[in-house]
Design a protein around this motif. Structure first.
Motif, short mmCIF file in Angstrom:
data_model
loop_
_atom_site.label_atom_id
_atom_site.label_comp_id
_atom_site.label_asym_id
_atom_site.label_seq_id
_atom_site.Cartn_x
_atom_site.Cartn_y
_atom_site.Cartn_z
N ARG A 114 74.48 7.20 -13.71
CA ARG A 114 73.75 7.12 -14.99
C ARG A 114 72.43 6.65 -14.51
O ARG A 114 71.09 7.13 -15.44
CB ARG A 114 74.22 5.53 -15.69
CG ARG A 114 73.86 5.28 -17.04
CD ARG A 114 74.41 4.18 -17.80
NE ARG A 114 74.73 3.14 -17.16
CZ ARG A 114 75.21 2.16 -17.48
NH1 ARG A 114 76.25 2.19 -18.47
NH2 ARG A 114 75.25 0.97 -16.93
N LYS A 115 71.95 6.27 -13.59
CA LYS A 115 70.62 6.24 -13.27
C LYS A 115 69.88 7.46 -12.61
O LYS A 115 68.86 7.70 -12.49
CB LYS A 115 70.29 4.96 -11.83
CG LYS A 115 70.63 3.46 -12.15
CD LYS A 115 69.41 3.03 -13.13
CE LYS A 115 68.27 2.58 -12.23
NZ LYS A 115 67.37 1.66 -13.27
N GLY A 116 70.77 8.43 -12.41
CA GLY A 116 70.51 9.64 -12.02
C GLY A 116 70.05 9.62 -10.53
O GLY A 116 69.39 10.64 -9.99
N TRP A 117 70.68 8.81 -9.79
CA TRP A 117 70.53 8.72 -8.42
C TRP A 117 71.57 9.53 -7.55
O TRP A 117 72.75 9.32 -7.94
CB TRP A 117 70.18 7.30 -7.88
CG TRP A 117 69.30 6.37 -8.35
CD1 TRP A 117 68.19 6.71 -9.17
CD2 TRP A 117 69.24 5.08 -8.27
NE1 TRP A 117 67.46 5.82 -9.33
CE2 TRP A 117 68.11 4.52 -8.84
CE3 TRP A 117 70.07 3.97 -7.60
CZ2 TRP A 117 67.34 3.25 -8.90
CZ3 TRP A 117 69.58 2.61 -7.50
CH2 TRP A 117 68.34 2.54 -8.30
N THR A 118 71.04 10.12 -6.34
CA THR A 118 72.21 10.69 -5.56
C THR A 118 72.76 9.59 -4.53
O THR A 118 71.92 8.42 -4.64
CB THR A 118 71.55 11.79 -4.78
OG1 THR A 118 70.55 11.44 -3.87
CG2 THR A 118 71.03 12.90 -5.46
N GLN A 119 74.00 9.63 -3.86
CA GLN A 119 74.14 8.81 -2.78
C GLN A 119 72.95 8.58 -1.99
O GLN A 119 72.80 7.37 -1.39
CB GLN A 119 75.35 9.14 -2.15
CG GLN A 119 76.59 8.93 -2.99
CD GLN A 119 77.84 9.09 -2.37
OE1 GLN A 119 77.97 9.74 -1.29
NE2 GLN A 119 79.01 8.52 -2.61
N LYS A 120 72.33 9.58 -1.44
CA LYS A 120 71.28 9.36 -0.68
C LYS A 120 70.10 8.69 -1.11
O LYS A 120 69.59 7.71 -0.20
CB LYS A 120 70.69 10.72 -0.29
CG LYS A 120 69.97 11.03 0.90
CD LYS A 120 69.23 12.53 1.19
CE LYS A 120 68.31 12.61 2.34
NZ LYS A 120 67.95 13.83 2.45
N GLU A 121 69.85 8.83 -2.26
CA GLU A 121 68.71 7.96 -2.83
C GLU A 121 69.08 6.46 -3.06
O GLU A 121 68.46 5.45 -2.65
CB GLU A 121 68.26 8.34 -4.46
CG GLU A 121 67.68 9.80 -4.25
CD GLU A 121 67.51 10.22 -5.69
OE1 GLU A 121 66.46 10.63 -6.22
OE2 GLU A 121 68.50 10.15 -6.52
N ALA A 122 70.59 6.38 -3.24
CA ALA A 122 70.84 4.89 -3.59
C ALA A 122 71.25 4.30 -2.00
O ALA A 122 70.56 3.10 -1.99
CB ALA A 122 72.39 4.71 -3.86
N VAL A 123 71.49 4.89 -0.98
CA VAL A 123 71.64 4.16 0.31
C VAL A 123 70.19 3.70 0.71
O VAL A 123 70.12 2.73 1.40
CB VAL A 123 72.37 4.95 1.15
CG1 VAL A 123 73.77 5.48 0.91
CG2 VAL A 123 71.63 6.21 1.60
#
Length: 119
Positions: A14-23
């Motif tokens: 929902r935030k539009g983040w990939t897993q890479k961005e989140a980590v």
């Protein structure tokens, strides 16, 4: 049935983040996030709190799925809609949301001062 992992994935997307961005934001590995989102392991309470803060949801929502109240109670839905769709409000929100944390804190401090003026 929705789980902690599926809710974590849902709010990240929902935030539009990939897993890479989140980590990067959470200081964890891709492997850890993948395990959390697939319910192979659970994050510790401090990390759940960090997830909730960054994803702008409550810890209660992440853990139990209980939906938080999204908006304050407005007496008139039309009034609320007008406020939400006001271009000035949208511009302020966008600029505020994109500001560095220190600037956000300063703006909130100024707002608190302005609220007390004239009382």
């Amino acid at each position: 049935m929705e789980t902690l992992g599926s809710r974590l994935k849902k709010v990240r997307e929902r935030k539009g983040w990939t897993q890479k961005e989140a980590v990067k934001r959470f200081g964890i590995t891709n492997y850890q996030l993948s395990r959390y989102e697939s319910d192979f392991s659970n994050p510790d309470p401090d990390l759940i709190a960090k997830f909730a803060e960054e994803y702008e949801v409550t810890t209660d929502f992440l853990i139990t799925g209980k939906e938080e109240k999204k908006y304050p109670s407005w007496g008139d839905e039309a009034e609320f809609e007008a406020w939400v769709n006001d271009p000035t409000v949208n511009k302020f929100y966008k600029e505020f949301n994109e500001s560095p944390e220190e600037r956000k804190k300063a703006l909130l401090a100024v707002w608190e001062i302005l609220k007390t003026q004239g009382k």
